[in-house]
Design a protein around this motif. Structure first.
Motif, PDB file in Angstrom:
ATOM      1  N   MET A 127       0.841  -1.201   0.000  1.00 23.32           N
ATOM      2  CA  MET A 127       0.000   0.000   0.000  1.00 23.32           C
ATOM      3  C   MET A 127       0.876   1.252   0.000  1.00 23.32           C
ATOM      4  O   MET A 127       0.617   2.199  -0.755  1.00 23.32           O
ATOM      5  N   TYR A 128       1.890   1.265   0.830  1.00 24.23           N
ATOM      6  CA  TYR A 128       2.792   2.413   0.910  1.00 24.23           C
ATOM      7  C   TYR A 128       3.465   2.681  -0.440  1.00 24.23           C
ATOM      8  O   TYR A 128       3.478   3.817  -0.920  1.00 24.23           O
ATOM      9  N   CYS A 129       3.990   1.631  -1.058  1.00 25.79           N
ATOM     10  CA  CYS A 129       4.636   1.779  -2.372  1.00 25.79           C
ATOM     11  C   CYS A 129       3.647   2.270  -3.419  1.00 25.79           C
ATOM     12  O   CYS A 129       3.987   3.103  -4.271  1.00 25.79           O
ATOM     13  N   HIS A 130       2.421   1.781  -3.361  1.00 28.74           N
ATOM     14  CA  HIS A 130       1.386   2.212  -4.293  1.00 28.74           C
ATOM     15  C   HIS A 130       1.112   3.714  -4.131  1.00 28.74           C
ATOM     16  O   HIS A 130       1.015   4.448  -5.130  1.00 28.74           O
ATOM     17  N   LEU A 131       0.990   4.173  -2.893  1.00 26.22           N
ATOM     18  CA  LEU A 131       0.753   5.594  -2.649  1.00 26.22           C
ATOM     19  C   LEU A 131       1.945   6.453  -3.086  1.00 26.22           C
ATOM     20  O   LEU A 131       1.759   7.549  -3.629  1.00 26.22           O
ATOM     21  N   LEU A 132       3.160   5.960  -2.885  1.00 20.19           N
ATOM     22  CA  LEU A 132       4.341   6.691  -3.364  1.00 20.19           C
ATOM     23  C   LEU A 132       4.304   6.828  -4.880  1.00 20.19           C
ATOM     24  O   LEU A 132       4.608   7.904  -5.419  1.00 20.19           O
TER      25      LEU A 132
END
Length: 159
Positions: A127-132
């Motif tokens: 999720m974090y990588c997707h938001l980045l």
């Protein structure tokens, strides 16, 4: 490979619990926008995707405000293009177990919307990588940024 399923046919697990929890919250906290509906799930390799239909067309700004207040979403960014005809908003939930969600809202009708797309993640890191990636794409492509959350604020939601 993508796979489309009815949410009722999903095996027990994070995705099914996330869908049930989100659906219950939307019906209970936002009954003016959502009614009971069948939910189809598109399973991607790193997330699952669902689309919710709204009861009727609504103004994006009012809808986002309600979602922020009642579901405690964080707006990653909001943009406007083509002299106010096209709007795009990406928001997300505070990532906790069974609630790692990214919401997509878009309008090509001067801010009117009738559906929203939700990505469900099973991994905090994914999720974090997707938001980045969303942040990076937004800064490269979008011209008229209406709202943008700082990187530090986004990172604080992952602690």
């Amino acid at each position: 490979m993508e796979k489309v399923l009815n949410s009722n046919s999903l095996e027990e697990g994070t995705v099914k619990r996330s869908i049930i929890l989100l659906y219950q919250q939307m019906i209970k906290k936002l009954p003016e926008y959502f009614s009971e509906q069948e939910i189809s799930v598109i399973q991607h390799s790193s997330f699952s995707e669902i689309v919710f239909q709204l009861k009727e067309q609504n103004m994006l700004e009012n809808f986002i405000t309600s979602m922020e207040e009642k579901l405690h979403l964080h707006v990653l960014y909001a943009t406007r293009e083509e002299d106010g005809k096209v709007y795009k908003v990406v928001a997300y939930s505070t990532p906790v177990e069974d609630e790692m969600l990214v919401f997509y809202f878009s309008s090509t009708q001067y801010g009117l919307i009738d559906s929203m797309t939700v990505f469900i993640f099973e991994s905090l890191e994914t999720m974090y990588c997707h938001l980045l990636n969303e942040r990076n794409r937004m800064t490269r492509l979008q011209k008229n940024i209406l709202e943008q959350e700082s990187y530090a604020k986004m990172l604080s939601h992952f602690n």
